[in-house]
Design an enzyme around this catalytic site. Sequence first.
Site, short mmCIF file in Angstrom:
data_model
loop_
_atom_site.label_atom_id
_atom_site.label_comp_id
_atom_site.label_asym_id
_atom_site.label_seq_id
_atom_site.Cartn_x
_atom_site.Cartn_y
_atom_site.Cartn_z
N GLU A 11 0.85 3.75 1.91
CA GLU A 11 1.31 4.13 3.24
C GLU A 11 2.59 3.38 3.63
O GLU A 11 3.50 3.95 4.26
CB GLU A 11 0.23 3.86 4.29
N CYS A 27 -6.14 1.88 5.63
CA CYS A 27 -6.80 0.67 6.09
C CYS A 27 -6.31 0.37 7.51
O CYS A 27 -5.32 0.94 7.97
CB CYS A 27 -6.51 -0.49 5.15
N HIS A 40 0.84 -1.19 0.00
CA HIS A 40 0.00 0.00 0.00
C HIS A 40 0.87 1.24 0.00
O HIS A 40 2.04 1.22 0.41
CB HIS A 40 -0.92 0.00 1.23
N CYS A 91 -2.50 -0.53 7.72
CA CYS A 91 -1.62 0.61 7.50
C CYS A 91 -1.69 1.60 8.66
O CYS A 91 -0.70 2.23 9.00
CB CYS A 91 -1.97 1.31 6.19
#
EC number: 3.5.4.38
Length: 229
Positions: free
Chosen positions: A75, A104, A73, A107
């Site tokens: 992040e 999410c 991701h 993360c």
Amino acid sequence: MTGAIWNFVHSALMNFLNAMALLTAETFSLQFNNKRCVSKPYYPRKALLCYQLTRQNGSTPTRGYLKNKKKHHAEIRFIKKIESMGLDETQCYQVTCYLTWSPCPSCAGELVDFIKAHHHLTLRIFASRLYYHWLGHYQEGLLLLCGSQVPVEVMGLREFTDCWENFVDHEEPPSFNPSEKLEELDKNSRAIKRRLESIKSRSVDVLENGLRSLQLGPVTPSSSRRNSR
């Protein structure tokens, strides 16, 4: 390497990275679009993360953007990016992130752990949209951030304007009116801000109810009546 040489090399490297990190106006318009539903022609709203790193001494900010890549991701890629910069831990840094989607739960936990391990960094997160905000697990991720050293807020006019001015390539004129686009984003953000505030307020209610239920001794009929609502 002397301090002066290090500062020169660091500044040159940051300027080089800044020159590479620009979004197109179309990408900004499509991906930071915060309408409840995408209108035709339909397209996927992807995860983008724009970051701005500023040293406390007021030096030129370092900017860039990241997106999801394979199984990582944006992040997580952001965390690795900051770690790779070799920042001076004797200096304090302010990092501001503009995200198309809020983090999410996984993360969110990684961001909290990252900041706790790097006391010279302060991180602020602004999201254009809330990701699966109606699911309890995702609400817990937002509350983890809001209750830690990584507060998350919804982007408003000031944040959209800053993102537009500092992360978008303006060499080619956009196919839309920037002022009207920013006003539209700000208008849509008001409802999203109310959703986030509702999530935060529910967590406070749960905490208050839990505190009311605590008893320091045997429960008596009179104490039970005092704690009822």
